[in-house]
Design an enzyme around this catalytic site. Structure first.
Site, PDB file in Angstrom:
ATOM      1  N   SER A 191       3.446  -2.918   0.121  1.00 20.36           N
ATOM      2  CA  SER A 191       3.478  -4.320   0.539  1.00 20.36           C
ATOM      3  C   SER A 191       4.813  -4.959   0.186  1.00 20.36           C
ATOM      4  CB  SER A 191       2.359  -5.093  -0.152  1.00 20.36           C
ATOM      5  OG  SER A 191       2.448  -6.475   0.127  1.00 20.36           O
ATOM      6  N   TYR A 238      -2.366  -8.182  -7.268  1.00 12.86           N
ATOM      7  CA  TYR A 238      -2.335  -7.331  -6.072  1.00 12.86           C
ATOM      8  C   TYR A 238      -0.944  -6.730  -5.890  1.00 12.86           C
ATOM      9  CZ  TYR A 238      -1.474  -6.132  -1.225  1.00 12.86           C
ATOM     10  OH  TYR A 238      -1.066  -5.495  -0.091  1.00 12.86           O
ATOM     11  N   LYS A 262       0.371  -2.678  -6.317  1.00 12.56           N
ATOM     12  CA  LYS A 262       1.095  -1.892  -5.320  1.00 12.56           C
ATOM     13  C   LYS A 262       2.386  -1.324  -5.903  1.00 12.56           C
ATOM     14  CE  LYS A 262      -1.384  -1.958  -1.551  1.00 12.56           C
ATOM     15  NZ  LYS A 262      -1.798  -0.701  -0.879  1.00 12.56           N
TER      16      LYS A 262
END
Length: 355
Positions: free
Chosen positions: A133, A157, A161
């Site tokens: 991402s 989040y 990643k």
């Protein structure tokens, strides 16, 4: 470009019932790959596979319901199939929600990835496409961000990643057998142009496009715009929206190029330009034929003013670039929502014929 190894033929897709995963299954089947899927259906449904098979004209090889953190169950899948490569979509993905559920996000996103890697190692599988991402760049400022932009993840989040990327880089440094391609992109959106596949979150959507689609179809009253005081042209957040069909095409192209070189390579995906929240509301209003109501709410934790990807490196390497713009994103997302007003529960509806 010459390849050192043949293109893999059997691909394990984790999270293959999800939004991007289901579209990836169609793309891979359309291009001759054999596809095996694992998914726990925590934010998806097995109903998608009848639609995948209808679109692709052939069946997914096998589908297993399991949590990828269950290494014993995952190992049994590798025992049954000769897997050449893995595309690893299985993860939690909502940045704002991750600030409220950090343990769950690290457990699934990082713990699930390490369980997968252990299982791959045990079965001699060393080829992986990892969807990362652009949110790992965090609040890096305006303008397109390239792969050398310093990483500043602002949510659990995004941090999860980045942790997975670091794990994959360490593995590739340790063992030259591994080939890993990490694809970083900002906001995947849209739907299959048939209207058969789209984004259908089980719970309240955390992302702009699926929430807006539910407002348009009457499932929700109005949209909340989180912040209108950012240093952008209209005060709302600017994002690089990547059509899901462009995203899955890039993952398929990545599989085609896994044999180009050993080790880990990282590429951004995106347009290199962004659209504000108000731009998206306007585009979706035009797609559905009526103005969509919204209110302004306070900023959310972890949000940034602008997130736009410089994807020139992947274009130079593979000749790949996106071809579907914001109007296509909104048109296709609206078609899916209109034909499936209650999501995949409404299986009797048929896609409209594309002119």
């Amino acid at each position: 470009m010459a390849r050192s190894k043949p293109v893999p033929s059997t691909v394990l897709v984790t999270g293959g019932a999800g939004f991007i995963g289901s579209h990836a299954c169609v793309e891979l089947l359309d291009h001759g790959y054999e596809v095996i899927v694992v998914d726990d259906y925590s934010n998806s449904t097995p109903q998608v596979f009848a639609r995948v098979e209808r679109l692709a004209g052939r069946f997914v090889g096998a589908v297993y319901e399991l949590d990828i953190r269950d290494q014993h169950a995952l190992s049994a899948v590798f025992d049954r199939h000769s897997v050449d490569a893995v595309v690893h979509f299985a993860a939690h993905k909502a940045g704002s929600l991750s600030t409220r559920m950090p343990i769950e996000y690290y457990d699934t996103n990082v713990g699930g990835t390490t369980a997968l890697l252990r299982t791959m190692e045990e079965h001699g599988v060393h080829r992986l496409v990892y969807p990362s991402s652009c949110w790992i760049y965090g609040d890096a400022g305006g303008g397109p961000l390239d792969e050398n932009t310093p990483v500043r993840p602002g949510t659990p989040y995004a941090a999860s990643k980045w942790m997975c990327e670091e794990i994959l880089a360490d593995i590739c440094r340790r063992d030259p057998q591994y080939t890993v391609l990490c694809l970083r992109y900002p906001v995947p959106a849209g739907a299959h142009p048939s209207g058969l596949l789209g984004e259908d979150p089980r719970h309240t959507p955390e992302n702009l496009l699926p929430y807006l689609a539910q407002v348009a179809v009457g499932r929700r009253e109005r949209l909340s715009v989180y912040g209108n005081d950012y240093p952008t042209r209209d005060g709302t957040g600017v994002r690089d929206y990547l059509h899901v069909m462009d995203a899955v095409e890039a993952h398929r192209v990545a599989l085609d190029h896994l044999g180009d070189a050993p080790g880990m390579r990282v590429y951004n995906l995106g347009w290199g330009s962004g659209s504000s929240v108000l731009d998206v509301i306007d585009a979706f209003s035009r797609a559905c034929g009526r103005p969509l109501p919204y209110d302004v709410a306070p900023r959310r934790p972890g949000d940034v003013a602008e997130l736009v990807a410089d994807a020139s490196a992947v274009t130079r390497a593979w000749g790949w670039h996106p071809t579907r713009g914001l109007a296509d994103v909104c048109r296709d997302a609206w078609r899916f929502q209109r034909l499936n007003p209650d999501g995949y529960v409404d299986t009797a509806r048929r896609p409209e014929t594309k002119a």
